[in-house]
Design an enzyme around this catalytic site. Structure first.
Site, PDB file in Angstrom:
ATOM      1  N   GLY A   1       0.785  -1.230   0.000  1.00 36.05           N
ATOM      2  CA  GLY A   1       0.000   0.000   0.000  1.00 36.05           C
ATOM      3  C   GLY A   1       0.813   1.274   0.000  1.00 36.05           C
TER       4      GLY A   1
ATOM      5  N   TYR B   1     -11.047   4.751  15.164  1.00 34.91           N
ATOM      6  CA  TYR B   1     -10.057   5.105  14.142  1.00 34.91           C
ATOM      7  C   TYR B   1     -10.008   6.618  13.935  1.00 34.91           C
ATOM      8  CZ  TYR B   1      -7.809   5.044   9.497  1.00 34.91           C
ATOM      9  OH  TYR B   1      -6.971   5.251   8.419  1.00 34.91           O
TER      10      TYR B   1
ATOM     11  N   LYS C   1      -6.813   9.155  14.491  1.00 34.94           N
ATOM     12  CA  LYS C   1      -6.255   9.915  13.374  1.00 34.94           C
ATOM     13  C   LYS C   1      -6.404  11.419  13.599  1.00 34.94           C
ATOM     14  CE  LYS C   1      -4.737   6.577  10.713  1.00 34.94           C
ATOM     15  NZ  LYS C   1      -3.290   6.420  10.490  1.00 34.94           N
TER      16      LYS C   1
ATOM     17  N   ILE D   1      -8.189   5.159  -0.827  1.00 32.87           N
ATOM     18  CA  ILE D   1      -7.008   4.758  -1.590  1.00 32.87           C
ATOM     19  C   ILE D   1      -7.114   3.269  -1.918  1.00 32.87           C
ATOM     20  CG2 ILE D   1      -4.496   4.622  -1.592  1.00 32.87           C
ATOM     21  CD1 ILE D   1      -5.591   7.487  -1.549  1.00 32.87           C
TER      22      ILE D   1
END
Length: 236
Positions: free
Chosen positions: A12, A142, A146, A175
């Protein structure tokens, strides 16, 4: 060129960033956990690392510096998600994401900081997420981690700027990694329909921003939040 330590480089965004930094002539130490590094990174120094383990981080940085010299650029990329709705989320699932996505960045920064302060220069590049600004259903753990990474990095930027150490944050959107591919074609189409550019991004498009922040051209960029999301997070 500089010695770069990049976490989560087996695939990735981490892999794409490592390849770009190698192309620029940097000495790259790539970390991996479960998945071994691919053949493309055979020229890199490598260190196995569980980023949830404080002692492992200490040892990984020590090993990296013994192999390739002081770390001059840190790319804190490794992370994970464990999504579920808030009503179903227990303490362990919430705290695990803070450890993986936020506390690990703190520990890595602390570990590389002594050599950067002695040299009076360094680059700290943190991979956050657009979810850290927008939030996301099922992602309270999450998103909190972040978002915390943004506050952490900007505080570091203010503290260390006088020593010519910069700290910047990249916020990728959707992504095309394995995690997103596993969502299925219909989900991918739904996500793409919400993005002004009408498509998901590639890991290499994030890697290009990492490459810039590691370059001499970014010497006056500090405390920046750079979104790589096709416009998904505009307005936040």
């Amino acid at each position: 060129m500089s010695h770069v330590l990049i976490t989560g480089a087996a695939s990735g965004i981490g892999l794409a960033s490592a390849l770009r930094l190698l192309d620029d002539g940097h000495r790259v130490t790539a970390t991996y956990h479960g998945t071994p590094l691919p053949e493309e990174l055979s020229s890199c120094a490598s260190v196995q690392l569980d980023i949830t383990d404080a002692w492992a981080i200490h040892n990984a940085v020590k090993d990296a510096e013994s192999q390739s010299g002081p770390v001059e650029i840190l790319v804190a990329n490794a992370g994970a998600t464990r999504d579920t709705l808030l009503a179903r989320m227990d303490d362990e699932r919430f705290e695990a994401m803070l450890t993986t996505n936020l506390t690990s960045a703190f520990r890595l920064t602390k570990a590389v900081l002594p050599s950067m302060m002695r040299a009076r220069q360094g680059r700290l590049i943190y991979i956050s997420s657009i979810v850290g600004l927008t939030g996301g259903p099922g992602q309270t753990n999450y998103a909190a981690a972040k978002a915390g990474l943004i506050g952490f990095a900007r505080s570091v930027a203010r503290e260390l700027g006088s020593r010519n150490i910069t700290a910047n944050v990249i916020l990728p959107g959707a992504i095309a990694t394995k995690l997103l591919a596993d969502a299925g074609e219909s989900r991918l189409a739904q996500i793409a329909s919400q993005i002004p550019l009408g498509r998901v991004g590639s890991p290499d498009e994030v890697g290009a921003v990492v490459q810039f922040l590691a370059s001499s051209g970014a010497s006056y960029v500090n405390g920046a939040l750079i979104t790589v999301d096709g416009g998904l997070g505009m307005g936040v």
